[in-house]
Design an enzyme around this catalytic site. Structure first.
Site, PDB file in Angstrom:
ATOM      1  N   HIS A 170      -4.986  -3.077   6.640  1.00 28.88           N
ATOM      2  CA  HIS A 170      -4.816  -3.386   5.216  1.00 28.88           C
ATOM      3  C   HIS A 170      -6.193  -3.783   4.665  1.00 28.88           C
ATOM      4  CE1 HIS A 170      -3.093  -4.921   1.529  1.00 28.88           C
ATOM      5  NE2 HIS A 170      -3.685  -6.078   1.727  1.00 28.88           N
ATOM      6  N   ASP A 219       0.845  -1.207   0.000  1.00 35.52           N
ATOM      7  CA  ASP A 219       0.000   0.000   0.000  1.00 35.52           C
ATOM      8  C   ASP A 219       0.879   1.255   0.000  1.00 35.52           C
ATOM      9  OD1 ASP A 219      -2.452  -1.568   0.333  1.00 35.52           O
ATOM     10  OD2 ASP A 219      -1.668  -1.977   2.321  1.00 35.52           O
TER      11      ASP A 219
HETATM   12  N1  LIG Z   1      -0.864  -7.852   2.703  1.00 37.97           N
HETATM   13  C1  LIG Z   1      -0.806  -7.629   1.411  1.00 37.97           C
HETATM   14  O1  LIG Z   1      -0.392  -6.552   0.977  1.00 37.97           O
HETATM   15  C2  LIG Z   1      -1.240  -8.680   0.435  1.00 37.97           C
HETATM   16  C3  LIG Z   1      -1.096  -8.450  -0.941  1.00 37.97           C
HETATM   17  C4  LIG Z   1      -1.485  -9.452  -1.829  1.00 37.97           C
HETATM   18  C5  LIG Z   1      -2.009 -10.647  -1.338  1.00 37.97           C
HETATM   19  N2  LIG Z   1      -2.156 -10.825   0.008  1.00 37.97           N
HETATM   20  C6  LIG Z   1      -2.704 -12.052   0.559  1.00 37.97           C
HETATM   21  O2  LIG Z   1      -1.684 -13.056   0.476  1.00 37.97           O
HETATM   22  C7  LIG Z   1      -2.283 -14.338   0.506  1.00 37.97           C
HETATM   23  C8  LIG Z   1      -1.649 -15.230  -0.546  1.00 37.97           C
HETATM   24  O3  LIG Z   1      -1.809 -14.686  -1.833  1.00 37.97           O
HETATM   25  P1  LIG Z   1      -1.358 -15.527  -3.136  1.00 37.97           P
HETATM   26  O4  LIG Z   1      -1.719 -14.673  -4.303  1.00 37.97           O
HETATM   27  O5  LIG Z   1       0.007 -16.054  -3.005  1.00 37.97           O
HETATM   28  O6  LIG Z   1      -2.414 -16.711  -3.045  1.00 37.97           O
HETATM   29  P2  LIG Z   1      -2.367 -18.164  -3.729  1.00 37.97           P
HETATM   30  O7  LIG Z   1      -3.760 -18.688  -3.615  1.00 37.97           O
HETATM   31  O8  LIG Z   1      -1.712 -18.109  -5.067  1.00 37.97           O
HETATM   32  O9  LIG Z   1      -1.394 -18.982  -2.775  1.00 37.97           O
HETATM   33  C9  LIG Z   1      -1.721 -19.294  -1.458  1.00 37.97           C
HETATM   34  C10 LIG Z   1      -1.062 -20.610  -1.140  1.00 37.97           C
HETATM   35  O10 LIG Z   1      -1.193 -20.836   0.250  1.00 37.97           O
HETATM   36  C11 LIG Z   1      -1.485 -22.203   0.442  1.00 37.97           C
HETATM   37  N3  LIG Z   1      -2.110 -22.359   1.757  1.00 37.97           N
HETATM   38  C12 LIG Z   1      -3.421 -22.232   2.095  1.00 37.97           C
HETATM   39  N4  LIG Z   1      -3.592 -22.478   3.394  1.00 37.97           N
HETATM   40  C13 LIG Z   1      -2.361 -22.749   3.892  1.00 37.97           C
HETATM   41  C14 LIG Z   1      -1.876 -23.086   5.179  1.00 37.97           C
HETATM   42  N5  LIG Z   1      -2.705 -23.223   6.216  1.00 37.97           N
HETATM   43  N6  LIG Z   1      -0.554 -23.292   5.337  1.00 37.97           N
HETATM   44  C15 LIG Z   1       0.291 -23.176   4.294  1.00 37.97           C
HETATM   45  N7  LIG Z   1      -0.107 -22.897   3.049  1.00 37.97           N
HETATM   46  C16 LIG Z   1      -1.425 -22.667   2.853  1.00 37.97           C
HETATM   47  C17 LIG Z   1      -2.378 -22.565  -0.722  1.00 37.97           C
HETATM   48  O11 LIG Z   1      -2.385 -23.964  -0.959  1.00 37.97           O
HETATM   49  C18 LIG Z   1      -1.696 -21.798  -1.860  1.00 37.97           C
HETATM   50  O12 LIG Z   1      -0.662 -22.577  -2.459  1.00 37.97           O
HETATM   51  C19 LIG Z   1      -3.785 -14.086   0.325  1.00 37.97           C
HETATM   52  O13 LIG Z   1      -4.390 -14.155   1.604  1.00 37.97           O
HETATM   53  C20 LIG Z   1      -3.847 -12.656  -0.188  1.00 37.97           C
HETATM   54  O14 LIG Z   1      -5.085 -12.042   0.121  1.00 37.97           O
HETATM   55  C21 LIG Z   1      -1.779  -9.856   0.888  1.00 37.97           C
END
Ligand SMILES: NC(=O)c1ccc[n+]([C@@H]2O[C@H](COP(=O)([O-])OP(=O)(O)OC[C@H]3O[C@@H](n4cnc5c(N)ncnc54)[C@H](O)[C@@H]3O)[C@@H](O)[C@H]2O)c1
Length: 464
Positions: free
Chosen positions: A304, A276
């Site tokens: 966030h 952000d």
């Molecule tokens: N804070 C931020 O600025 C920000 C920015 C972008 C995304 N995000 C968040 O990051 C997270 C991941 O995003 P992504 O695009 O990589 O998603 P993604 O779906 O591509 O990958 C997530 C991975 O986590 C795995 N997973 C699910 N539960 C799990 C657990 N308990 N233990 C370990 N692994 C687990 C899934 O199998 C998947 O491989 C999401 O929650 C998204 O909202 C946050």
């Protein structure tokens, strides 16, 4: 070739385990958990005369807090080369966490590649390691871009049951990349195993918000993941582990995590709001017609979520207050915030997928902000435990605030920003949202029954 399989549990050291086999240790070289052990004697009862050999010993993490060692050694006799080998491996139930492929091979630092600055391996645990963000992040970590070109690292990759096979794919790509600084890769689905001795924990894995899912549902589902991971960090990570929570809703997930990890200082937990901040800098640079490295002192306040408050009042362009450089104050007050909040959504519309690469970059920025001294007069934003803040914000929240670091992994909250009525009103709103989220997850932070009455069902940046 003599092969034997035996598992033993030992509460003492690796060398006394070796003693059980009648082997005496000549010298031990430590590389984090891995040790190279040179032996002088032989396996009792094996009638194999050894002259020199290497044994790799791995501590096999156990929830029961017992130490279990996996030992394998290749033994070569001078008279019968390669005919004598003994392998000691754990039984199948202890093999769930595996060093991966080429990373199981023991390594030794050659004198020639041992510069004076060669440091102890940094252990980085990454959850959601098979996901989109990690797919960018892991390769940055392994390349030395983050921790430096003389810093060996170990990657400890946590996936979910569903992503197990994909996790192996990730590890294979890391193998094929031949990164010289990447000394160990372990993969697994048990946080108690993967978080062992972690110096950093980058908690990315979470369930995405599905169609029709309320924010309250997301809080509960993902909150449980972070409660468990907090407990696991508490049990097995380095006591000074630095934790960056990325998985959403990241502020409240970070709060849950830290409440479940009382052994680790609350200060060490961060929720990622750096993306952000970077987006806010980019929007200000675009509006002012300057390159973005001229924009500094940008704070993201609060959650966030779409209640976040990107602060232009205290931000600077070319060292001057933003509102002296950008004359269009109406744009600053009415458009800037929503542009930052909606940047993720705009990107999804263009590309059909969420921002993984720039999120990975912002995680790198967040780490570097803690290990490199903050430039004089500047600060960075991070969702931190708000204890001791001078802005009157509830202290028992993970709240994005301006921070400054000496580069030692620690930070302090910057306390002298100007808060006018415009900011105060908005900061109050994001604080109220976080307080309501906290009530929803009371059952996960030891504060009675969770009760969810969110002021409104706000979105995560990028959801709308
Ligand atoms: N804070 C931020 O600025 C920000 C920015 C972008 C995304 N995000 C968040 O990051 C997270 C991941 O995003 P992504 O695009 O990589 O998603 P993604 O779906 O591509 O990958 C997530 C991975 O986590 C795995 N997973 C699910 N539960 C799990 C657990 N308990 N233990 C370990 N692994 C687990 C899934 O199998 C998947 O491989 C999401 O929650 C998204 O909202 C946050």
């Amino acid at each position: 070739m003599a092969a034997m399989t035996r598992t033993t549990a030992a509460s003492n050291s690796a060398s006394s385990f070796l003693d059980n086999y009648g082997v005496s240790v000549a010298s031990v070289k430590e590389h984090g958990l891995s040790r190279r052990i040179c032996l002088k004697s032989c396996f009792s009862g094996q009638k194999v005369s050894l002259w020199t050999e290497v044994v790799s010993v791995k501590e096999m993490p156990q929830k029961q807090k017992r130490n279990l060692y996996r030992i394998s050694c290749a033994v070569t006799s001078p008279t019968e080369p390669s005919t004598n080998q003994a392998v000691v491996v754990p039984s199948s139930e202890t093999t769930r966490t595996e060093c991966f492929g080429v990373f199981c091979v023991t390594y030794d630092l050659k004198e020639s590649e041992r510069p004076k600055t060669w440091a102890k391996t940094v252990r980085i645990a990454v959850s959601g390691a098979a996901g989109s963000i990690s797919n960018h992040l892991l390769f940055k970590l392994a390349s030395g871009e983050v921790f430096g070109q003389d810093q060996p690292i170990a990657l400890q990759l946590l996936g979910s049951e569903r992503s197990r096979s994909a996790l192996e794919g990730v590890a294979m790509e890391l193998e094929d990349s031949l990164y010289p600084l990447l000394r160990e890769v372990t993969i697994g689905i048990d946080p108690y195993e993967i978080f062992q001795n972690a110096d950093w924990a980058l908690l990315i894995g979470a369930k995405p918000r599905g169609p029709g899912m309320e924010r309250a549902d997301l809080l509960d589902i993902n909150g449980q993941i972070f409660a468990e991971q907090g407990k696991a960090l508490n049990a097995v990570a380095s006591p000074n582990v630095k934790v960056i929570v990325v998985g959403n809703p990241c502020n409240t997930n970070a709060l849950i995590c830290l409440k479940n990890a009382p052994r680790i200082p609350s200060k060490n937990f961060h929720a990622l709001t750096r993306l952000d901040e970077n987006r806010a800098k980019c929007q200000l640079a675009l509006k002012a017609g300057v390159f973005y490295d001229n924009v500094s002192n940008v704070t993201i306040w609060g959650n966030h979520s779409t209640t976040q408050v990107p602060d232009f009042l205290n931000a600077k362009i070319h060292g001057l207050p933003v509102n002296e450089v950008i004359a269009d104050h109406k744009w600053l007050e009415e458009e800037f915030t929503s542009r930052v909040q909606k940047r993720g959504g705009a990107l999804i519309q263009k590309w059909g997928r969420s921002s993984a690469a720039s999120t990975a970059v912002s995680i790198v920025d967040a780490i570097k902000s803690l290990i490199i001294r903050t430039p004089e007069g500047d600060w960075f934003s991070s969702g931190v435990y708000a204890k001791g803040n001078l802005y009157g914000i509830s202290e028992d929240l993970v709240f994005s605030l301006p921070c400054r670091s000496k580069g030692d992994g620690d930070y302090e909250i910057v306390g002298d920003l100007v808060i006018d009525d415009y900011l105060r009103k908005r900061i109050k709103k994001t604080e109220e949202e976080l307080l309501a989220e906290k009530k929803c997850v009371a059952h996960l932070i030891g504060e009675g029954n969770g009760f969810c009455d969110l002021p409104e069902d706000t979105m995560l940046p990028g959801e709308q």
